[in-house]
Design a protein around this motif. Structure first.
Motif, PDB file in Angstrom:
ATOM      1  N   ALA A  18      27.623   5.599   2.625  1.00 23.96           N
ATOM      2  CA  ALA A  18      28.277   4.717   1.661  1.00 23.96           C
ATOM      3  C   ALA A  18      29.654   4.404   2.231  1.00 23.96           C
ATOM      4  CB  ALA A  18      28.389   5.392   0.295  1.00 23.96           C
ATOM      5  N   PRO A  19      29.774   3.328   3.000  1.00 23.59           N
ATOM      6  CA  PRO A  19      31.014   3.056   3.733  1.00 23.59           C
ATOM      7  C   PRO A  19      32.239   3.030   2.829  1.00 23.59           C
ATOM      8  CG  PRO A  19      29.267   1.557   4.426  1.00 23.59           C
ATOM      9  CD  PRO A  19      28.751   2.299   3.238  1.00 23.59           C
ATOM     10  N   GLU A  20      33.340   3.554   3.351  1.00 17.25           N
ATOM     11  CA  GLU A  20      34.580   3.551   2.590  1.00 17.25           C
ATOM     12  C   GLU A  20      35.062   2.124   2.352  1.00 17.25           C
ATOM     13  OE1 GLU A  20      37.212   7.606   2.979  1.00 17.25           O
ATOM     14  OE2 GLU A  20      37.781   5.857   4.152  1.00 17.25           O
ATOM     15  N   HIS A  21      35.555   1.906   1.148  1.00 22.52           N
ATOM     16  CA  HIS A  21      36.117   0.602   0.808  1.00 22.52           C
ATOM     17  C   HIS A  21      37.424   0.819   0.060  1.00 22.52           C
ATOM     18  CE1 HIS A  21      36.417  -3.581  -0.206  1.00 22.52           C
ATOM     19  NE2 HIS A  21      36.517  -3.282  -1.484  1.00 22.52           N
ATOM     20  N   HIS A  22      38.442   0.028   0.410  1.00 25.66           N
ATOM     21  CA  HIS A  22      39.771   0.184  -0.165  1.00 25.66           C
ATOM     22  C   HIS A  22      40.141  -1.098  -0.911  1.00 25.66           C
ATOM     23  CE1 HIS A  22      39.561   3.395   2.722  1.00 25.66           C
ATOM     24  NE2 HIS A  22      39.664   2.573   3.734  1.00 25.66           N
ATOM     25  N   PRO A  23      39.817  -1.200  -2.195  1.00 24.44           N
ATOM     26  CA  PRO A  23      40.018  -2.465  -2.915  1.00 24.44           C
ATOM     27  C   PRO A  23      41.476  -2.901  -3.025  1.00 24.44           C
ATOM     28  CG  PRO A  23      39.408  -0.705  -4.433  1.00 24.44           C
ATOM     29  CD  PRO A  23      39.202  -0.174  -3.061  1.00 24.44           C
ATOM     30  N   LEU A  24      42.419  -1.961  -2.943  1.00 24.18           N
ATOM     31  CA  LEU A  24      43.828  -2.351  -2.997  1.00 24.18           C
ATOM     32  C   LEU A  24      44.243  -3.114  -1.733  1.00 24.18           C
ATOM     33  CD1 LEU A  24      45.549   0.840  -4.499  1.00 24.18           C
ATOM     34  CD2 LEU A  24      44.759  -1.214  -5.698  1.00 24.18           C
TER      35      LEU A  24
ATOM     36  N   TRP B  61      34.702   4.191  -2.782  1.00 22.47           N
ATOM     37  CA  TRP B  61      35.986   3.538  -3.029  1.00 22.47           C
ATOM     38  C   TRP B  61      37.127   4.555  -2.966  1.00 22.47           C
ATOM     39  CZ3 TRP B  61      36.588  -1.045  -6.864  1.00 22.47           C
ATOM     40  CH2 TRP B  61      35.679  -2.058  -6.526  1.00 22.47           C
ATOM     41  N   THR B  62      38.310   4.072  -2.636  1.00 18.97           N
ATOM     42  CA  THR B  62      39.495   4.922  -2.587  1.00 18.97           C
ATOM     43  C   THR B  62      40.682   4.151  -3.184  1.00 18.97           C
ATOM     44  OG1 THR B  62      40.527   4.189  -0.501  1.00 18.97           O
ATOM     45  CG2 THR B  62      38.646   5.691  -0.322  1.00 18.97           C
ATOM     46  N   GLY B  63      41.796   4.856  -3.305  1.00 17.18           N
ATOM     47  CA  GLY B  63      43.060   4.228  -3.694  1.00 17.18           C
ATOM     48  C   GLY B  63      43.949   3.994  -2.494  1.00 17.18           C
ATOM     49  N   GLN B  64      43.370   4.077  -1.299  1.00 17.40           N
ATOM     50  CA  GLN B  64      44.178   3.934  -0.091  1.00 17.40           C
ATOM     51  C   GLN B  64      44.918   2.604  -0.092  1.00 17.40           C
ATOM     52  OE1 GLN B  64      42.388   5.126   3.645  1.00 17.40           O
ATOM     53  NE2 GLN B  64      43.432   3.503   4.737  1.00 17.40           N
TER      54      GLN B  64
ATOM     55  N   HIS C  72      33.660   7.054  -6.232  1.00 16.97           N
ATOM     56  CA  HIS C  72      35.106   6.807  -6.169  1.00 16.97           C
ATOM     57  C   HIS C  72      35.859   8.095  -5.887  1.00 16.97           C
ATOM     58  CE1 HIS C  72      39.001   5.137  -6.802  1.00 16.97           C
ATOM     59  NE2 HIS C  72      39.223   5.755  -7.953  1.00 16.97           N
ATOM     60  N   ASN C  73      36.650   8.093  -4.811  1.00 17.11           N
ATOM     61  CA  ASN C  73      37.483   9.246  -4.476  1.00 17.11           C
ATOM     62  C   ASN C  73      38.674   9.294  -5.433  1.00 17.11           C
ATOM     63  OD1 ASN C  73      36.116  10.459  -2.323  1.00 17.11           O
ATOM     64  ND2 ASN C  73      36.959   9.008  -0.853  1.00 17.11           N
ATOM     65  N   LEU C  74      38.573  10.138  -6.435  1.00 16.19           N
ATOM     66  CA  LEU C  74      39.621  10.266  -7.445  1.00 16.19           C
ATOM     67  C   LEU C  74      40.470  11.482  -7.088  1.00 16.19           C
ATOM     68  CD1 LEU C  74      40.654   9.049 -10.131  1.00 16.19           C
ATOM     69  CD2 LEU C  74      39.159  10.681 -11.314  1.00 16.19           C
TER      70      LEU C  74
END
Length: 612
Positions: free
Chosen positions: A482-488, A355-358, A251-253
């Motif tokens: 690990a592909p980027e994923h933006h759950p928001l 994961w990101t918060g994008q 997770h990109n924090l």
């Protein structure tokens, strides 16, 4: 992402059927897909995705297939649930409603390829998150829809050419989101878009999901406390759904609000994937957010890695020359700089996704605009919160009250038109103005904005911001370990956000105010009340400085200058004479570098084809 190619043609046209058969045979021989669906007038080829978070859903009775990941929408008494299979009844409803049932009852990240055997019509729908790329091109009488241009190059390479009009517009405004692309003849099926091919082979573009339609259909929410509760519950539901797909997450924090919210929801999720947090930093105070990230990681009892931005290297030449080919240029191609480093990090921790918060800035509304006051006046005239709405907008924009009130009355009561160019973009400093498309504002405008005049002006702006979020081109589509994923960036949260009035989203006069209230007590208070934002400007400046010889060689004698799109005279003082770049010139220069490198990658490809 999911690699696929779909060939669609008029099944009653013998010549079209012969052309489709020839293309399918050529494609199958050269591309070696792992799976295929062959129907009357439709052929789909697809590859096994590198991540188990995506899969294929074969629809019964020859109705097509859906590639990606699906969840069933939550109800009042149940959370979103993972979809394993599509029943025959559900498939029939999806096809009978031209995909509307899919959009209303399901969500996720997908491209749906639907076929109605009774009419001979085929449709391709791209979900509103835009996670899986989707492009189309016509070859003779056959429509080809695909996700990765390399897969279809053997079929279309003879007709490839650079779309210089698009490139000029990109240099002027690198956030443009249009159906047109950087390659002539290839158009994008935008996020939420649909391309239909009828029984006669006629192709039509439309939208299966449009935020303006969501607003009109469901109407705006009103009470601030209920909206805060809805944001908290909806965000948690989306994170829970996606958490059920992954076992290990990197997770990109960043230390900012949005990534802290995602981590908090992971901590509170009934599903508990193993999470390792990553914070990137430089030694500049405003770019070092480690103290905030440490607080968030400590609260969630998560491991935190702290790594300098430069750790992945600064060799721009190698990263751009070896970058994957894309259908259009993107400033995100600079992300290739440390792709190998991030892949090694993901392998080290066994991460299946990053994961990101994008999306938080766009969805929760981090925007310094006085249009929020206009929206309140439009909805309530001189209601009880009139002066509060003026105060909130003035605090948000640092404008005097009289100016905010004047603008609010003009746009709220008199309903003067809001224009994107008034708030969002200006002249790119190095572009040759004469090279721009005619009526540039209209050309670079997202199709969603063509039909929003009945909406409040602040909500029009909100939709503009969401259009930017949902149509970004990822440069690492096949290179990510690990592909980027933006759950928001999930349909339920997007739809909730669209329905909340802008003056509620910023109540109190700060960006993301409603979301800040929603997550009080669930993230560190120092992050919840934080007003500053991190930046990578120092890192970007260091990349430019480290690669100044390459950039000078790339741009001053490059195709953009030869085509008259960039001014050599404007660039030369900064690239040759050492004149320092102003902060407002750094990212426009990045766009120039990205565009030139993109052009040269296509130039090399066409040269190699001619030799072969």
């Amino acid at each position: 992402m999911y690699r696929f190619v779909a060939l669609i043609w008029n099944r009653r046209d013998r010549e079209a059927s012969r052309e489709a058969a020839a293309l399918a045979a050529q494609f199958a021989n050269e591309a070696e897909p792992c799976g295929r669906v062959l129907l009357d007038g439709l052929a789909v080829f697809y590859w096994q995705p590198r991540t188990h978070s995506l899969r294929s859903y074969h629809l019964p009775s020859g109705s097509g297939l859906i590639l990606g990941r699906l969840f069933k929408h939550s109800t009042n008494d149940s959370a979103s649930s993972l979809v394993v299979d599509i029943s025959e009844m559900e498939a029939a409803r999806i096809v009978a409603t031209n995909g509307r049932h899919l959009v209303s009852d399901f969500w996720g990240s997908y491209v749906a390829i639907l076929h109605d055997a009774s009419t001979g019509e085929s449709r391709v729908l791209r979900d509103c998150s835009g996670k899986i790329p989707c492009w189309r091109i016509s070859v003779e009488r056959v429509t080809i829809v695909f996700s990765n241009v390399d897969d279809v190059l053997p079929l279309i390479s003879d007709s490839l050419s650079i779309n210089w009009r698009y490139v000029a517009a990109f240099l002027f405004f690198d956030d443009l989101r249009t159906r047109e692309s950087g390659i002539t003849g290839i158009s994008e099926v935008l996020a939420g878009g649909c391309v239909a091919v009828d029984k006669d082979g006629v192709v039509a573009d439309s939208f299966c999901w449009n935020p303006a339609d969501v607003y009109r259909r469901s109407g705006p929410l009103s009470d601030g406390d209920d909206c805060a509760s809805a944001i908290r519950q909806n965000t948690q539901d989306c994170v829970d759904a996606w958490a059920s797909v992954f076992k290990r997450i990197l997770h990109n924090l960043s230390g900012g609000f949005d990534s802290a919210v995602v981590l908090s929801c992971l901590r509170n999720s009934p599903v508990q994937p193993l999470v390792t947090c990553l914070n990137r930093f430089t030694d500049r105070a405003q770019e070092d957010e480690r103290a905030f990230a440490r607080e968030a990681a400590r609260l969630s009892a998560s491991e935190l890695l702290e790594i300098e931005w430069a750790a992945g290297g600064l060799d721009l030449r190698a990263s751009l020359v070896n970058a994957p080919r894309l259908v259009k240029p993107t400033v995100l191609s600079f992300g290739n700089l440390d792709a190998r480093f991030r892949n090694e990090l993901a392998r080290r921790f066994g991460a299946e996704a990053t994961w990101t918060g994008q999306g938080g800035d766009h969805i929760f509304f981090e925007a310094a605009t006085n249009l929020t006051a206009a929206d309140y006046i439009r909805d309530h005239w001189f209601g009880r919160r009139f002066f509060s709405a003026i105060h909130d907008a003035a605090r948000l924009t640092n404008e005097p009250y009289w100016r905010v009130m004047h603008s609010g009355l003009r746009k709220g009561l008199l309903r003067s038109k809001w224009k994107a160019e008034d708030d969002t973009w200006g002249q790119q400093p190095f572009v040759v103005k004469e090279s721009l498309p005619e009526n540039t504002p209209q050309y670079i405008s997202h199709p969603w904005l063509a039909d929003v005049l009945d909406l409040p002006p602040g909500k029009q702006f909100h939709i503009y911001v969401l259009a930017d979020l949902l149509n970004q081109t990822g440069p690492l589509i096949f290179e990510e370990g690990a592909p980027e994923h933006h759950p928001l960036v999930s349909q339920p949260l997007l739809e909730l956000s669209v329905r909340i009035p802008t003056y509620e989203l910023v109540r109190g006069g700060c960006g993301r105010a409603l979301a800040r209230a929603a997550f009080a007590g669930r993230i560190p208070e120092s992050i919840r009340t934080r007003r500053s934002k991190g930046t990578t400007r120092t890192y970007t400046t260091a990349v430019i400085s480290q690669n100044k010889n390459f950039i000078r060689e790339l741009l001053l004698d490059g195709a953009l200058v030869r085509q008259g799109l960039l001014s050599r005279a404007e660039l030369d003082p900064y690239l040759s004479a050492g004149k320092p770049l102003r902060p407002t010139q750094i990212f426009p220069l990045v766009a120039c570098v990205a565009a030139e490198a993109w052009i040269q990658s296509w130039t090399r490809y066409t040269a190699q084809r001619r030799v072969a």
